[in-house]
Design a protein around this motif. Sequence first.
Motif, PDB file in Angstrom:
ATOM      1  N   VAL A 106       1.387  -1.662   0.282  1.00  0.00           N
ATOM      2  CA  VAL A 106       0.141  -0.155   0.067  1.00  0.00           C
ATOM      3  C   VAL A 106       0.958   1.446  -0.430  1.00  0.00           C
ATOM      4  N   GLU A 107       1.611   1.221   1.002  1.00  0.00           N
ATOM      5  CA  GLU A 107       3.012   2.156   0.806  1.00  0.00           C
ATOM      6  C   GLU A 107       3.375   2.782  -0.257  1.00  0.00           C
ATOM      7  N   VAL A 108       3.800   1.588  -1.053  1.00  0.00           N
ATOM      8  CA  VAL A 108       4.323   2.139  -2.305  1.00  0.00           C
ATOM      9  C   VAL A 108       3.757   2.584  -3.475  1.00  0.00           C
ATOM     10  N   CYS A 109       2.526   2.209  -4.150  1.00  0.00           N
ATOM     11  CA  CYS A 109       1.287   1.833  -5.307  1.00  0.00           C
ATOM     12  C   CYS A 109       0.771   3.653  -5.140  1.00  0.00           C
ATOM     13  N   PRO A 110       1.423   3.669  -6.462  1.00  0.00           N
ATOM     14  CA  PRO A 110       1.171   5.496  -6.675  1.00  0.00           C
ATOM     15  C   PRO A 110      -0.167   5.325  -7.466  1.00  0.00           C
ATOM     16  N   GLU A 152      -9.175  -2.935   1.099  1.00  0.00           N
ATOM     17  CA  GLU A 152      -8.872  -3.709   2.914  1.00  0.00           C
ATOM     18  C   GLU A 152     -10.371  -4.535   3.165  1.00  0.00           C
ATOM     19  N   GLY A 153     -10.191  -5.881   3.454  1.00  0.00           N
ATOM     20  CA  GLY A 153     -11.108  -6.937   3.569  1.00  0.00           C
ATOM     21  C   GLY A 153     -10.277  -7.318   5.201  1.00  0.00           C
ATOM     22  N   GLU A 154     -11.177  -8.112   5.936  1.00  0.00           N
ATOM     23  CA  GLU A 154     -11.367  -8.070   7.391  1.00  0.00           C
ATOM     24  C   GLU A 154      -9.710  -8.785   7.453  1.00  0.00           C
ATOM     25  N   THR A 155      -9.781 -10.272   6.385  1.00  0.00           N
ATOM     26  CA  THR A 155      -8.193 -10.850   6.090  1.00  0.00           C
ATOM     27  C   THR A 155      -7.429 -10.328   5.607  1.00  0.00           C
ATOM     28  N   MET A 156      -7.893 -10.523   4.806  1.00  0.00           N
ATOM     29  CA  MET A 156      -6.796  -9.455   3.048  1.00  0.00           C
ATOM     30  C   MET A 156      -7.106  -8.250   2.714  1.00  0.00           C
ATOM     31  N   GLY A 216       3.802  -2.689 -10.803  1.00  0.00           N
ATOM     32  CA  GLY A 216       5.079  -4.130 -10.492  1.00  0.00           C
ATOM     33  C   GLY A 216       5.460  -3.144  -9.450  1.00  0.00           C
ATOM     34  N   VAL A 217       5.445  -2.257  -8.640  1.00  0.00           N
ATOM     35  CA  VAL A 217       6.240  -1.644  -7.412  1.00  0.00           C
ATOM     36  C   VAL A 217       5.753  -2.371  -6.384  1.00  0.00           C
ATOM     37  N   CYS A 218       4.098  -2.986  -6.254  1.00  0.00           N
ATOM     38  CA  CYS A 218       4.203  -3.961  -4.950  1.00  0.00           C
ATOM     39  C   CYS A 218       4.711  -5.109  -4.322  1.00  0.00           C
ATOM     40  N   GLU A 219       4.939  -5.575  -6.051  1.00  0.00           N
ATOM     41  CA  GLU A 219       5.174  -7.248  -6.211  1.00  0.00           C
ATOM     42  C   GLU A 219       6.195  -7.511  -5.153  1.00  0.00           C
ATOM     43  N   PRO A 220       7.117  -6.726  -5.144  1.00  0.00           N
ATOM     44  CA  PRO A 220       8.770  -6.753  -3.941  1.00  0.00           C
ATOM     45  C   PRO A 220       8.525  -6.568  -2.596  1.00  0.00           C
ATOM     46  N   GLU A 221       7.304  -5.828  -2.574  1.00  0.00           N
ATOM     47  CA  GLU A 221       7.363  -4.990  -1.114  1.00  0.00           C
ATOM     48  C   GLU A 221       6.139  -5.854  -0.793  1.00  0.00           C
ATOM     49  N   CYS A 222       5.563  -7.432  -0.776  1.00  0.00           N
ATOM     50  CA  CYS A 222       5.272  -7.999  -0.074  1.00  0.00           C
ATOM     51  C   CYS A 222       5.721  -9.316   0.401  1.00  0.00           C
ATOM     52  N   ASP A 227      -3.029   4.503   3.346  1.00  0.00           N
ATOM     53  CA  ASP A 227      -1.393   3.873   3.928  1.00  0.00           C
ATOM     54  C   ASP A 227      -2.066   3.079   4.612  1.00  0.00           C
ATOM     55  N   LYS A 228      -0.185   2.246   5.020  1.00  0.00           N
ATOM     56  CA  LYS A 228      -0.006   1.564   6.032  1.00  0.00           C
ATOM     57  C   LYS A 228      -0.935   1.645   7.139  1.00  0.00           C
ATOM     58  N   GLY A 229      -1.557   0.638   7.348  1.00  0.00           N
ATOM     59  CA  GLY A 229      -1.701  -0.011   8.528  1.00  0.00           C
ATOM     60  C   GLY A 229      -2.078  -0.508   9.862  1.00  0.00           C
ATOM     61  N   PRO A 230      -2.567  -0.936  10.432  1.00  0.00           N
ATOM     62  CA  PRO A 230      -1.945  -1.711  11.722  1.00  0.00           C
ATOM     63  C   PRO A 230      -1.939  -3.346  11.514  1.00  0.00           C
ATOM     64  N   VAL A 231      -0.513  -4.072  11.321  1.00  0.00           N
ATOM     65  CA  VAL A 231      -0.304  -5.437  10.859  1.00  0.00           C
ATOM     66  C   VAL A 231      -0.773  -6.894  12.378  1.00  0.00           C
TER      67      VAL A 231
END
Length: 109
Positions: free
Chosen positions: A18-22, A28-32, A44-50, A82-86
Amino acid sequence: MAYVVTDGCIRCKYQDCVEVCPVDCFYEGETMLVIHPDECIDCGVCEPECPADAIVSAADARADRWLPVNAKYAAIWPNITDKGPVPDDADAWKDVPGKEKFLFSTEKM
């Protein structure tokens, strides 16, 4: 072509992607998380960040099952920019196989 979130994200939701997506195409769902296929610009900037390796190109065979899931839920889940709590137990779920059954369940392992 778009990128797709697969079952590797279920119960992890690290959100580094989420942080890198332009174009802010994560929802966001409850589990994914899912990617809106009509909003993704295939950068493709999100792929290597996961950390869970849950994001693949729609051209990847692993995306076949998950592209319709991403499209369906991106239309109804809230957009996140924005990145939220993990989840506290994300690391424990990271490499668990067959997580599809937990798509709508927060039951403990």
